[in-house]
Every structure is written in C-alpha cells, then in structure tokens.
Design an enzyme around this catalytic site. Structure first.
Site, mmCIF file in Angstrom:
data_model
loop_
_atom_site.group_PDB
_atom_site.id
_atom_site.type_symbol
_atom_site.label_atom_id
_atom_site.label_comp_id
_atom_site.label_asym_id
_atom_site.label_seq_id
_atom_site.Cartn_x
_atom_site.Cartn_y
_atom_site.Cartn_z
ATOM 1 C CG ASP A 94 -1.900 -1.079 1.334
ATOM 2 O OD1 ASP A 94 -1.555 -2.226 0.985
ATOM 3 O OD2 ASP A 94 -3.023 -0.829 1.794
ATOM 4 C CE LYS A 158 -5.200 2.020 2.918
ATOM 5 N NZ LYS A 158 -3.979 1.406 3.470
ATOM 6 C CE LYS A 187 -6.630 -1.387 3.074
ATOM 7 N NZ LYS A 187 -5.249 -1.864 3.329
#
Length: 237
Positions: A94, A158, A187
């Site tokens: 990430d 995300k 996400k």
C-alpha cells in the site's frame, strides 16, 4: 451477493501502523489475523520480515505501507522501499501518492509514479494498492486519480491512510468505484470502527476494508448473524 462471516473476515486488512507498535503488538496482530482468518495484516515496512515469519504457512498476507503516511518520497525511493519490503516477505503493498504533485496538476508524474510502483509489485506477483488520502483532495482530484488508475491498473485504489484529517467516506467509495468499475478494486480505510461502518463501505462498493477494529467488527457481525438466525448477509453491489 451473500456474505458469510468468513467472507467478511476475508475483506479485512487487520491494521497496526502506529509508530510505537512493539514486537508484542505485531505478534498479537498476526495471532488475531490467524484466529479470525483476516485477509492481511497492514503494517509499517520495517515490520515486513517479522510479520511474514509469524504468518508463514497461512494464507494471510503481509501488507507493507510505503511512503506512509505522507507520500513525500521520490519515485525512486518508493520503488526501492517496495522491493526491499517484498524481499523481506511483504506480499501486498500500500503506497501513498505524491499529493504535492497532484495539487500541481502534474498528472504525468502521478501516472509515472503509479506505473513504476505497479511494475515493482507485479514483477514479483504482489498486489499494489494506491492510497489517495481523500481528506486532502477535491472531488475532481479524486476523480482524476481514479481515471489514471483505471488506465494504469493497480490492483486497488484506497481512500485513506487513517492518519489524515478524516478517513473513508461512503460517497468517496461510491465515486471511486463508479469510475474504475470492476477493472480496479477499491479499499476503504480510516475511521471504520464498527459493523455499521463496515457494512456501509461494503455496500458502497469497497472490496477490502482496512481497520484496526477488525476483531470488534468480526464479533459484532457474528452476534448480528446469530441474533437474526442467518449464516449470511445479502448485500447489493
């Protein structure tokens, strides 16, 4: 779509990204992930080796945060850190975008950064998640990032780090999903503290949920399903 309790568990990235997290905290995080069968533990890059060793022999991933939480590193350093994390056992990444360059409307930079990060991950068969940090962005900026992602095709986009001024919002998840569709997953992370928050994000289109309250959410969903005498929950997507 019907979700069983285990289906819900496999949406959760069980998270501890605190600067003062100890080895005991990391072990607890991994033990909880194994107990509840969460999808991943989300940790700072330096914890990659320890957590991957704790999770060896399981189907639970070790997710390393790169350029976290500010995103203020060069592309070269982000790529280096990504490869280093993978070498040390991380099997999901990430990373935070360079918000300064986005604000400057340097979309070529953002696209290049995203492409190089995706390449660094995919050359090792590792999923890449791109953190927008929506609390600092306008709706137009969120939309532009999602459009770039749809072209570059990271595995996920995300919403947030959880360390900004606010976290995931239902309307942002819906916006992101409306642009990338099924080509890129979404996400939601940041401020998701209970089962109502969790279900709202899934209904909005989130394919993965990052949170530190995974155990609490799991237990609440288990109680809800028991009280309703059901073994699954229907969620329209």
């Amino acid at each position: 779509m019907k979700y069983t309790l285990d289906d819900f568990a496999r949406l959760i990235d069980h998270t501890n990204l605190h600067a003062d997290a100890t080895e005991a905290d990391m072990k607890k995080l991994c033990d909880e992930a194994k107990k509840y069968h969460f999808k991943m533990v989300a940790i700072n890059q330096v914890q990659s080796k320890f957590c991957s060793e704790q999770l060896k022999g399981t189907d639970i991933d070790t997710g390393a945060a790169i350029a976290f939480p500010l995103g203020q590193q060069t592309i070269e350093s982000k790529v280096f850190d990504t490869r280093d994390a993978i070498k040390n056992g991380a099997n999901e990444i990430d990373y935070v975008i360079n918000i300064t360059q986005l604000k400057a409307k340097d979309y070529d930079y953002i696209k290049q950064e995203m492409q190089e990060m995706v390449n660094a991950c995919h050359e090792n068969h590792v999923p890449c998640k791109v953190i927008f940090e929506n609390c600092y962005l306008t709706k137009d900026e969120i939309k532009k990032l999602a459009e770039i992602a749809k072209e570059v095709k990271p595995d996920f986009i995300k919403t947030s780090t959880g360390f900004g001024s606010s976290g995931a919002k239902v309307e942002d998840v819906k916006l992101m999903k409306s642009i990338v569709g099924d080509e890129v997953k979404v996400k939601a992370a940041g401020g998701i503290r209970n089962s109502d928050d969790f279900l709202a994000m899934v209904r909005a289109g989130a394919d993965r949920i990052g949170c530190s309250a995974g155990v609490k959410i799991y237990q609440a969903l288990k109680c809800r399903m028991k009280d309703d005498h059901v073994d699954s929950i229907e969620i329209a997507r």
